[in-house]
Write an enzyme that holds these catalytic residues in place. Structure first.
Site, short mmCIF file in Angstrom:
data_model
loop_
_atom_site.label_atom_id
_atom_site.label_comp_id
_atom_site.label_asym_id
_atom_site.label_seq_id
_atom_site.Cartn_x
_atom_site.Cartn_y
_atom_site.Cartn_z
N GLY A 54 23.47 -53.60 2.21
CA GLY A 54 24.50 -52.92 2.96
C GLY A 54 25.12 -53.85 3.97
O GLY A 54 24.48 -54.83 4.40
N GLY A 56 26.67 -54.74 7.80
CA GLY A 56 26.21 -54.43 9.15
C GLY A 56 25.10 -55.33 9.65
O GLY A 56 24.71 -55.25 10.81
N HIS A 57 24.59 -56.21 8.75
CA HIS A 57 23.48 -57.11 9.10
C HIS A 57 23.94 -58.56 9.20
O HIS A 57 23.11 -59.47 9.17
CB HIS A 57 22.39 -57.04 8.03
CG HIS A 57 21.88 -55.67 7.76
ND1 HIS A 57 21.22 -54.93 8.70
CD2 HIS A 57 21.95 -54.88 6.65
CE1 HIS A 57 20.89 -53.76 8.19
NE2 HIS A 57 21.32 -53.70 6.95
N ASP A 110 18.61 -49.69 -2.29
CA ASP A 110 18.70 -51.03 -2.87
C ASP A 110 17.85 -51.14 -4.13
O ASP A 110 18.25 -51.76 -5.11
CB ASP A 110 18.24 -52.08 -1.84
CG ASP A 110 19.21 -52.20 -0.67
OD1 ASP A 110 20.38 -52.53 -0.92
OD2 ASP A 110 18.80 -51.95 0.47
N HIS A 219 17.71 -50.88 9.77
CA HIS A 219 18.75 -49.86 9.93
C HIS A 219 18.40 -48.92 11.07
O HIS A 219 18.90 -47.81 11.15
CB HIS A 219 18.91 -49.04 8.64
CG HIS A 219 19.03 -49.87 7.42
ND1 HIS A 219 17.95 -50.15 6.61
CD2 HIS A 219 20.08 -50.53 6.89
CE1 HIS A 219 18.36 -50.94 5.62
NE2 HIS A 219 19.64 -51.18 5.77
#
Lengths: 331, 331
Positions: A54, A56-57, A110, A219
């Site tokens: 995803g 955002g990292h 994932d 997360h």
């Protein structure tokens, strides 16, 4: 809470457009899918390495695509796994006829989507295999280690398996060293303040003013325990001891330390914290290899440190030290 | 507010100890002074380049010491200029018989202490000269440009003058290109949220929830104006226009953009913001050179972006692109 963004719905695509405009000499976007792939990969023949994650990292994992590391990164929405078709597209892009290894950081979405993509790639006749990565020791006990989450320590596997593939090793060998690196890596994360979700624009969780949350996920998954805020020295020793307790090791062994900032952790704090980990491991008779320090696997602007330790053997050490050509890996 | 530190009084020394333990192959601490210097500098003969700055802005400037950039960095207490004896020690360390250029970021304490150190070095028979750096266009009007503060744009000068010195140029030539780079660089800073002072453990200033502060200094010096929070696109265009208005330029010119995160600015935001600056400058007929993006000149974990633009000529461009060997500069 404010960020330098445009419409929330375009954050990921805007990020990719900016990223490619800067690093277009080493990466490209694969048309019709949200995949960042190594440029000119089809000009050589090598075992491909792919991961999905995803957004955002950042810089993980787009910043690790390039020579000596990853060949493709399927890039999902914010904190959300990419769909199987994007992963399939990354696999196809990374396939140069020598097979592709899919690395999977252990999170439900994932795993599901990566496994679907692997099955589809097999049906398409691609030699593809996968390795599940789990390193967060506070997310499940040692007896259930396969349930542990993937977190910052996965970077050791990207780096070492990536270098191994770059040296021309076959799929089986690359898979073996990816598993070996995973099995020798342990991570523990301490959070001081939450990151801000770009979607809700709210803090992703709450932490008391005098608290450290230990074992929080990438997360913002719930912490395993809440501790009283302490000095860097005490916090570093606590975390390093937990890691040493979780693995078999012996005096004189060679280990590499990764002090990962979770987003807003200052350079000073990373240096101070690494210094304490270093002194403690040295006092245990451990030989320290080249460390990695920086905000690499982030949870937006979370204040925190993921401490990751990898027990290296000489082969892993060679691959760890090998130069890369990526946007974000520092050597 | 929490940070991963030990006693406040040891933050800087702990940072240095960790830093040297990681980058000891390229830098060293000069004994009996708080100076980070390039290792083995005395083995060659080159124009030395030195700067002093307060701690708290890391990786600036300790992370820029190394081949192709700075030879010495006198490192003060947090947000406080190093004393003249430390600067003198840095100058002596950087002197290989070819003279030393002292770069001074325009802040009262840095100017006073650097000038004292330059005088002392001259008395010691060292060929030493200095260049005052000012780039923050909102800190003083164009008519009083010498009163402007030094901020993130000074990195262009470190890089270009550093490469010039590495190529064997003499003190006069290095000074000239440092001045030329400064004169062609403009910076404007937008803050969304304050950093936390490690000393007071409190936010360094206040920003309203719906506001952007424009023109804030690297130590949280008061903003020139407060604006309503807007999209990255509108903010980037506003800032880039201000910069273009402040300098003479023509269509077809070649410029490099530095999007500096002020501490906690996420990688996504840096990419999105750069992308908007890039599109706007392109629409003006400007040719964009290799950009620099990242949290390099920080104010602890401040959320903000310092946008810096440098009009390059072919000589500057060559030096800008030259490889370095430092802890923090990315190429």
């Amino acid at each position: 809470m404010k960020k330098f963004i445009n419409d929330v719905s375009s954050i990921v695509d805007d990020t990719i457009e900016g990223f490619i405009s800067i690093y277009g000499d080493i990466v490209k976007k694969v048309p019709d899918s949200r995949v960042i792939a190594r440029k000119n990969i089809k000009q050589q023949r090598k075992t491909g390495i792919v991961i999905g994650n995803g957004a955002g990292h950042e810089p993980a994992c787009i910043g690790f695509v390039g020579e000596g590391m990853l060949d493709g990164n399927a890039y999902g929405d914010i904190f959300s796994a990419p769909g199987p078709m994007h992963l399939l597209s990354a696999i196809k892009e990374a396939d140069t006829g020598s097979g592709v290894l899919v690395l999977i950081s252990n999170h439900a979405g994932d795993v599901m989507n990566s496994e679907m993509a692997v099955d589809m790639a097999k049906e398409d006749g691609i030699a593809v295999d996968s390795v599940l990565l789990y390193d967060d020791i506070l997310s499940a006990p040692a007896s259930q280690f396969r349930q542990r989450r993937g977190t910052a320590g996965t970077v050791f596997t990207y780096k070492i398996a990536g270098a191994c593939a770059e040296e021309g090793k076959g799929l089986l060998e690359v898979k073996e060293i990816a598993e070996r690196t995973r099995d020798r890596t342990r991570t523990i994360t301490a959070a001081l303040s939450p990151g801000i979700s770009p979607l809700s624009k709210e803090p992703m969780f709450q932490i008391g003013e005098d608290e450290i949350q230990m074992g929080i996920g990438v997360h913002g998954e719930a912490a395993a325990c809440v501790m009283k805020y302490e000095s860097a020295q005490k916090t570093a020793v606590f975390m390093t001891e937990k890691i040493l307790e979780d693995m078999e090791w012996s005096e004189g062994e060679r280990m590499a330390v990764f002090v990962n900032g979770c987003g807003r952790t200052t350079y000073m704090e990373l240096m101070i914290f690494y210094n304490e980990v270093r002194k403690f491991l040295k006092s245990k008779g451990i030989k320290l290899l080249r460390p990695l320090t920086g905000n690499f696997v982030t949870t937006q602007e979370m204040a925190g440190i993921a401490l990751s330790v990898c027990r290296m053997d000489p082969e892993m050490e060679t691959y760890w030290n090998r130069k890369t050509d990526t946007a974000a890996f520092p050597w």
